[in-house]
Design a protein around this motif. Structure first.
Motif, PDB file in Angstrom:
ATOM      1  N   LYS A  40       3.944 -10.754 -52.874  1.00  0.00           N
ATOM      2  CA  LYS A  40       4.358 -10.814 -54.418  1.00  0.00           C
ATOM      3  C   LYS A  40       4.122  -9.747 -55.341  1.00  0.00           C
ATOM      4  O   LYS A  40       4.986  -9.241 -55.921  1.00  0.00           O
ATOM      5  CB  LYS A  40       3.993 -12.260 -54.836  1.00  0.00           C
ATOM      6  N   LEU A  41       2.907  -9.326 -55.482  1.00  0.00           N
ATOM      7  CA  LEU A  41       2.535  -8.099 -56.109  1.00  0.00           C
ATOM      8  C   LEU A  41       3.157  -7.018 -55.672  1.00  0.00           C
ATOM      9  O   LEU A  41       3.628  -5.986 -56.535  1.00  0.00           O
ATOM     10  CB  LEU A  41       1.145  -8.111 -56.253  1.00  0.00           C
ATOM     11  N   SER A  42       3.265  -6.678 -54.358  1.00  0.00           N
ATOM     12  CA  SER A  42       3.755  -5.651 -53.728  1.00  0.00           C
ATOM     13  C   SER A  42       5.429  -5.311 -54.244  1.00  0.00           C
ATOM     14  O   SER A  42       5.926  -4.294 -54.377  1.00  0.00           O
ATOM     15  CB  SER A  42       3.786  -5.567 -52.306  1.00  0.00           C
ATOM     16  N   LYS A  43       6.158  -6.631 -54.115  1.00  0.00           N
ATOM     17  CA  LYS A  43       7.436  -6.498 -54.581  1.00  0.00           C
ATOM     18  C   LYS A  43       7.518  -6.299 -55.921  1.00  0.00           C
ATOM     19  O   LYS A  43       8.507  -5.540 -56.356  1.00  0.00           O
ATOM     20  CB  LYS A  43       8.108  -7.998 -53.935  1.00  0.00           C
ATOM     21  N   LYS A  44       6.843  -6.791 -56.815  1.00  0.00           N
ATOM     22  CA  LYS A  44       7.021  -6.370 -58.145  1.00  0.00           C
ATOM     23  C   LYS A  44       6.767  -5.055 -58.554  1.00  0.00           C
ATOM     24  O   LYS A  44       7.496  -4.480 -59.407  1.00  0.00           O
ATOM     25  CB  LYS A  44       5.579  -7.226 -59.078  1.00  0.00           C
ATOM     26  N   LEU A  45       5.908  -4.398 -57.666  1.00  0.00           N
ATOM     27  CA  LEU A  45       5.613  -2.956 -57.997  1.00  0.00           C
ATOM     28  C   LEU A  45       6.157  -2.139 -57.258  1.00  0.00           C
ATOM     29  O   LEU A  45       6.782  -0.945 -57.876  1.00  0.00           O
ATOM     30  CB  LEU A  45       3.927  -2.496 -57.824  1.00  0.00           C
ATOM     31  N   PHE A  46       6.663  -2.089 -56.073  1.00  0.00           N
ATOM     32  CA  PHE A  46       7.390  -1.245 -55.110  1.00  0.00           C
ATOM     33  C   PHE A  46       8.806  -1.760 -54.647  1.00  0.00           C
ATOM     34  O   PHE A  46       9.480  -0.974 -53.840  1.00  0.00           O
ATOM     35  CB  PHE A  46       6.528  -1.089 -54.274  1.00  0.00           C
TER      36      PHE A  46
END
Length: 789
Positions: A150-156
């Motif tokens: 989830k955080l990966s999608k938000k950032l990258f």
């Protein structure tokens, strides 16, 4: 033969559409309600049970006596993990965790994220699988970071995150060494990233203080090492390695983390959330049982219609066993139809149910075990529903039936009456419990918090806020955005720190007393709306010595035994390195933690402390939006690299009632469903009784009986059963709710009017249900009912 049975069943369903509809709808509502609760129960029972090493996983707990009572708590000193790993051979691996909140920057993207500091062993101890990266090495280096999908999608976005660099706050850069599958909803862990403990140590967040319980420690025992053996080994670890001589250390197994969090005065696990799980499991069983009782009552009520069929079959040579098989088959077929309808109800209501329970439940259609369990559930429901009717109908004697002398029993006590009483007893118990739970929730919500929640806002201190705090405070007031500002150690709705290392004149040194710790730089009373009942607020501007000043709440004054508290000196720490604090004011007790518990003794320390939060009271001369816009400009001016994220205290305070609110809502929902199912059965039963007595009603009307008289005649028997149910249900509900209320120190007493209200509500609902059919029968033209005579 089977084909013949199916034909008969289908024809009976079509011939008696109204009764078939009531039976199927009643069973479908009961089955869907029970299934939803069981989905919730399964989710609760499965918390952290997916870890492959769960049988060897434990959380490290402390145990000690405070003010004569034994306390057990799950936070430990940071040094605990290192010591366990080095000195205790029974333990294979140890890790510790503590929360972190940082600003993450990737290109032009800026966002705050919550995560944990931990050790490299975390990823091998717990079964949180990595999509990318090696769990054995992902946190080995000081600037490694593991992030969730989830955080990966938000950032990258959709780009691969492995090897990418993330800027943390304004001065550190981390490389993504692992991407973790998003955490399941049935775990107590809540994080978006994992950072190495070595970085926490670098920024000064680690210490070797055995009195500072500020992290959670997790241990993995070696194979074949029992919990008892490990506990015996580590019980004295704190005594051995520090000057703290009255704390025991023990292990709490993974199987009990979620459901067993309470401990008795002997230090043994006594209860916890398991009580709620057991309660709702019982409600699921009762709702399903009530639906089954509906089926039994309506099936036996129609016994006279099926009696001749049974007589003919027996004369033709049918054995009782084959008849039982036939009637059970009919019940299971109806249950299958109801099961399909129940599945549709579940699918349609799942999103709403998730919203009510704060869960992410779903129907696992792709799991073959689900379908096996569902089929077993449906067949069991059908068998239970049809068991009594099958035994009852198959017991008819063919001679009596075929001679026309068969009549349903009209005794004072019949199985059908008993079933109605049982059914409404369950319903009344749930109604009473719902009213009492609602009362307790309202009682706590209306409790005076001790401060003014409206227009009170807080922000977490990030970036350069602390550096520019004086300027931020000054401009918030001068701009008209706020009336008062105070820097504190935690939000006023939360207790983040406590300690027992205080000494004062007259203290019994043999007793250990724990205090909540709260810090302020000044203007606390003005900002929060607290009431100073003696002395004054901390004011470093006008009183330079207030750097070591403290405020006490009323509970603390009482425990310390001060008759004249102002000016008293309190020492904190260990000799000879005491810190001397002086009391300058007493504040009225305010709720820092649970509104269901007594207010704990509190020491409010002055500017020479640590701070994490800025509170400010919005200027009510402006609109809330205008004040927040002004505040945002000021925070952006002095802390430009961070988003302006604020929280309203009244919303934070409301969250304290979340669990109780959900319990009350669910209890109301299922009490309502229970009443609906019970009334469906009562409606069907009343309709059938009215139909059976249609000629009697016709004769009575010809002889001059009024509509009211006929309605009363048909209704009074059912109302008697409802009143008997209430008499039985009242003591059961009182005992259950009295035990439930014992879990709250701040609680209501059970009033008699609760039972009066429940009785009136039950009578009115049942009267409306029965009277509809009774009035309909009473208004019928007697000519039509008597024409065939």
């Amino acid at each position: 033969m089977l084909k013949n049975y199916l034909k008969i069943t289908w024809r009976n369903l079509l011939r008696h559409k109204a009764f078939s509809f009531i039976n199927i709808i009643g069973l479908a509502i009961g089955m869907s309600s029970a299934a939803l609760i069981l989905f919730w129960v399964q989710n609760e029972m499965s918390y952290d049970q997916f870890h492959t090493k769960k049988d060897r996983l434990y959380q490290v707990y402390n145990r000690s006596v405070f003010d004569g009572k034994l306390w057990c708590w799950g936070t430990t000193p940071k040094v605990m993990s290192k010591t366990l790993k080095q000195d205790y051979s029974q333990i294979e691996e140890v890790t510790h965790t503590t929360n972190g909140n940082f600003l993450f920057t990737v290109g032009e993207k800026h966002l705050n994220a919550d995560g944990n500091f931990t050790d490299s062993g975390f990823l091998t101890m717990f079964s949180f699988p990595l999509i990318s990266g090696n769990p054995n090495t992902a946190l080995n280096n000081i600037n490694d970071i593991v992030i969730t999908q989830k955080l990966s999608k938000k950032l990258f976005g959709n780009d691969h995150a492995m090897g990418k660099v993330i800027k943390i706050d304004s001065n550190a850069y981390f490389t993504v060494t692992g991407v973790m599958k998003d955490l399941p909803n049935n775990t107590q862990f809540k994080f978006e990233y994992l950072m190495p403990w070595s970085y926490l140590k670098k920024i000064g967040g680690d210490d070797g203080n055995w009195s500072n319980n500020s992290c959670q420690t997790w241990a993995l025992l070696k194979p074949n090492v029992t919990e008892a053996v490990a506990n015996k080994s580590i019980i004295n670890i704190t005594r051995t390695h520090s000057n703290v001589k009255d704390i025991d250390v023990f292990l709490h197994p993974a199987s009990k983390w979620r459901l067993y969090s309470n401990f008795d005065q002997k230090g043994k696990v006594s209860a916890g959330r398991i009580a709620v799980v057991k309660t709702f499991s019982m409600i699921a069983i009762l709702i399903l049982l009530i639906a089954c009782i509906n089926f039994m009552n309506l099936s036996t009520a129609r016994s006279e219609k099926r009696a001749r069929e049974v007589g003919i079959r027996k004369v033709a040579g049918a054995l009782r066993g084959s008849l039982i098989f036939q009637f059970l088959g009919e019940s299971i077929l109806i249950a299958l139809i109801a099961g399909v309808l129940a599945l549709l109800i579940i699918q349609l209501s799942m999103s709403g149910f998730n919203l009510l329970t704060d869960k992410q439940l779903y129907v696992p259609y792709g799991n073959p075990f689900f379908w096996l369990i569902a089929l077993g559930f449906i067949i069991t429901t059908g068998a239970v529903s049809g068991s009594y009717p099958a035994l009852y109908l198959s017991s008819f004697k063919p001679v009596s039936v075929l001679k026309g002398t068969f009549k349903a029993a009209n005794a004072l006590i019949t199985p059908r009456k008993l079933l109605v009483v049982v059914q409404f007893t369950f319903a009344v118990v749930l109604i009473i419990c719902t009213i009492i739970i609602r009362q307790q929730l309202k009682y706590a919500q209306e409790r005076d918090s001790g401060y003014k929640k409206d227009n009170l806002v807080y922000v977490m201190m990030t970036g350069d806020m602390d550096k520019h705090y004086r300027l931020i405070k000054s401009e918030l007031v001068s701009s008209g955005a706020a009336n008062a500002v105070s820097k504190t150690s935690a939000p006023i709705t939360q207790g983040w720190s406590d300690s027992w290392d205080f000494l004062w004149a007259g203290k019994d040194v043999s007793k250990k007393i724990d205090f909540n710790i709260f810090n302020t730089d000044g203007e606390l009373a003005k900002t929060m709306g607290l009431k100073i009942i003696e002395g004054r607020d901390i004011d470093i501007k006008n009183y330079p010595t207030d750097s070591t000043a403290v405020l006490l709440n009323e509970a603390a004054v009482k425990i310390m035994g001060f008759k004249s508290p102002i000016g008293q000196v309190i020492k904190r720490g260990e000799a000879p390195n005491f810190t001397s604090l002086h009391v300058v004011g007493i504040v009225r007790d305010f709720i820092l933690q649970s509104p269901f518990e007594p207010i704990k003794a509190m020491i409010i320390q002055g500017p020479k402390s640590w701070f994490n939060v800025i509170h400010f009271r919005l200027n009510d001369a402006n609109s809330t939006t205008e004040s927040l816009n002004r505040a945002e400009k000021i925070f952006k001016k002095y802390n430009p690299g961070y988003p302006f994220e604020y929280n309203f205290i009244d919303q934070d305070y409301a969250k304290k009632f979340g669990d109780e609110q959900r319990t009350q809502t669910l209890a109301s929902l299922f009490a309502g469903l229970t009443i609906i199912i019970s009334c469906l059965g009562l409606f069907g039963l009343a309709a059938y009784m009215a139909q059976n007595r249609i000629k009697e009603i016709g004769v009575r009307k010809v002889l001059g009986a009024s509509v009211a008289g006929v309605t009363t005649l048909l209704s009074k028997d059912f109302l008697k059963l409802v009143m008997i149910s209430f008499v039985i249900a009242s003591p059961i509900a009182w005992i259950a709710m009295d035990k439930w209320l014992q879990g709250y120190n701040y609680r209501i007493s059970i009033s008699i009017w609760v039972f009066v209200m429940a009785a009136l509500l039950t009578i009115v609902i049942s009267l409306i249900t029965v009277s509809f059919q009774a009035v309909k029968a009473a208004l019928a033209n007697p000519v039509k009912s008597l024409r065939s005579e």
